[in-house]
Design a protein around this motif. Sequence first.
Motif, PDB file in Angstrom:
ATOM      1  N   GLN A   1       1.248  -1.366  -0.342  1.00 33.54           N
ATOM      2  CA  GLN A   1       0.077   0.184   0.254  1.00 33.54           C
ATOM      3  C   GLN A   1       0.899   1.090   0.039  1.00 33.54           C
ATOM      4  N   PHE A   2       2.408   1.180   0.701  1.00 28.05           N
ATOM      5  CA  PHE A   2       2.685   1.746   0.631  1.00 28.05           C
ATOM      6  C   PHE A   2       3.299   2.691  -0.875  1.00 28.05           C
ATOM      7  N   LEU A   3       4.362   1.729  -0.788  1.00 29.68           N
ATOM      8  CA  LEU A   3       4.647   2.263  -2.565  1.00 29.68           C
ATOM      9  C   LEU A   3       3.592   2.256  -3.450  1.00 29.68           C
ATOM     10  N   SER A   4       2.120   1.712  -3.568  1.00 33.65           N
ATOM     11  CA  SER A   4       1.317   2.383  -4.448  1.00 33.65           C
ATOM     12  C   SER A   4       1.347   3.492  -4.032  1.00 33.65           C
ATOM     13  N   GLY A   5       0.833   4.167  -2.932  1.00 31.59           N
ATOM     14  CA  GLY A   5       0.597   5.252  -2.277  1.00 31.59           C
ATOM     15  C   GLY A   5       1.077   6.462  -3.131  1.00 31.59           C
ATOM     16  N   ARG A   6       2.477   5.863  -3.010  1.00 35.94           N
ATOM     17  CA  ARG A   6       3.300   6.649  -2.938  1.00 35.94           C
ATOM     18  C   ARG A   6       3.669   7.189  -5.004  1.00 35.94           C
ATOM     19  N   LEU A   7       3.478   5.818  -5.461  1.00 29.97           N
ATOM     20  CA  LEU A   7       3.875   5.972  -6.777  1.00 29.97           C
ATOM     21  C   LEU A   7       2.071   6.579  -7.300  1.00 29.97           C
ATOM     22  N   GLY A   8       1.365   7.208  -6.925  1.00 32.38           N
ATOM     23  CA  GLY A   8       0.603   7.511  -7.548  1.00 32.38           C
ATOM     24  C   GLY A   8      -0.108   8.626  -6.860  1.00 32.38           C
ATOM     25  N   THR A   9       1.036   9.266  -5.940  1.00 33.60           N
ATOM     26  CA  THR A   9       1.840  10.981  -5.124  1.00 33.60           C
ATOM     27  C   THR A   9       2.232  11.571  -6.208  1.00 33.60           C
ATOM     28  N   LEU A  10       3.096  10.817  -6.819  1.00 31.83           N
ATOM     29  CA  LEU A  10       4.221  11.065  -8.000  1.00 31.83           C
ATOM     30  C   LEU A  10       4.165  12.073  -8.732  1.00 31.83           C
ATOM     31  N   CYS A  11       3.043  10.195  -9.482  1.00 33.25           N
ATOM     32  CA  CYS A  11       1.810  10.507 -11.081  1.00 33.25           C
ATOM     33  C   CYS A  11       0.875  11.850 -10.596  1.00 33.25           C
ATOM     34  N   LEU A  12      -0.241  12.293 -10.314  1.00 31.25           N
ATOM     35  CA  LEU A  12      -0.381  13.023  -9.542  1.00 31.25           C
ATOM     36  C   LEU A  12       0.151  14.264  -9.304  1.00 31.25           C
ATOM     37  N   ILE A  13       1.625  14.668  -8.897  1.00 29.58           N
ATOM     38  CA  ILE A  13       2.530  15.696  -7.998  1.00 29.58           C
ATOM     39  C   ILE A  13       2.983  16.083 -10.349  1.00 29.58           C
ATOM     40  N   LEU A  14       3.358  15.190 -11.122  1.00 26.36           N
ATOM     41  CA  LEU A  14       3.767  14.961 -12.490  1.00 26.36           C
ATOM     42  C   LEU A  14       2.500  15.731 -13.007  1.00 26.36           C
ATOM     43  N   ALA A  15       1.403  15.764 -13.156  1.00 29.24           N
ATOM     44  CA  ALA A  15      -0.125  15.624 -13.939  1.00 29.24           C
ATOM     45  C   ALA A  15      -0.636  17.182 -13.879  1.00 29.24           C
ATOM     46  N   PHE A  16      -0.464  18.020 -12.446  1.00 29.34           N
ATOM     47  CA  PHE A  16      -0.216  18.931 -11.651  1.00 29.34           C
ATOM     48  C   PHE A  16       0.771  20.004 -12.260  1.00 29.34           C
ATOM     49  N   ALA A  17       1.768  19.422 -11.924  1.00 29.38           N
ATOM     50  CA  ALA A  17       2.626  20.447 -12.434  1.00 29.38           C
ATOM     51  C   ALA A  17       2.837  20.757 -14.038  1.00 29.38           C
ATOM     52  N   LEU A  18       2.657  19.766 -14.574  1.00 24.87           N
ATOM     53  CA  LEU A  18       2.673  19.745 -16.531  1.00 24.87           C
ATOM     54  C   LEU A  18       1.367  21.283 -16.441  1.00 24.87           C
TER      55      LEU A  18
END
Length: 288
Positions: free
Chosen positions: A169-186
């Motif tokens: 769960q921890f690794l999945s959550g951090r990967l999800g957060t990274l994807c969201l950071i990249l999405a909103f950074a774009l």
Amino acid sequence: MTSLLALTPASLLALALMLWLLSGVLSWLVAVFARLSSLISGLGGMLASLAAMTAALQIVHGGPAQAITLPLLHFAAEFSALNGLLLLAMSVPALFCSLYACAWLNAVNSRTRARTGLLCNLLLAALAAASVSANAVQLILMMELAALCAYFLIVQSDDVKSRRAGLNQFLSGRLGTLCLILAFALLHHTSGSVNFEVLRHTAFTPGIKSAAFLLALAGFGLYAGIIPLHAWVPQSHSSAPAHAAALFSAALMKIGIIGIVKVGLDLLGAPPLWWGLMVLLLAILTAF
């Protein structure tokens, strides 16, 4: 109940957040007194859920979207029908999970009672705040806080199975957060802002929109547990306490589902057909 209805949605939501926080902390402090701790955690959570439900009903019927700052907490919120629907969908099961917790917490040892009472109420406060966030920074921070609460709820059994489930769960959550950071950074690169109201009125190129949507779909999809991004879901539900596992489905995963809708339909405007077909195929596969 009549006095609750007389309050504004902002006041009700601020009250709910403070009740969740206070009941979680107080139940943790008096965890050695089983009945008192369980009543504080459960009844406090129930009152907070009722306040959030009342606020959600007012928001749903409150007309067009509006930005507002919650009193005392100074939290920038956005009230819209979509936010209200998500808040209502979360607060109704939260009410019954808190009722269940009154008896469950009374029957466990003080260490488990302290951690579970605190983390479940903190989880609900974070998810309620995420559901009405007015910008991407607040949304991601509140989702991170909720995911960390879920992690500690999963691993508190401290056996091989729960540790493996927690790591997943921890690794999945951090990967999800990274994807969201990249999405909103774009999106920030074009708009210069992560405020939802600004993003809603910014004209993005088709390439930026599609890249941001795919990243958001992956990020929110990991939280929502859509197949094939669902690896953390089965073990996490079986390792967490029963009412906490119910909150994962009823609250934590719903944030992911509504997040996909919010980005795909609200923030980025009318979506191309292939976005809808992709989400539809993933939904069919997950439901099956």
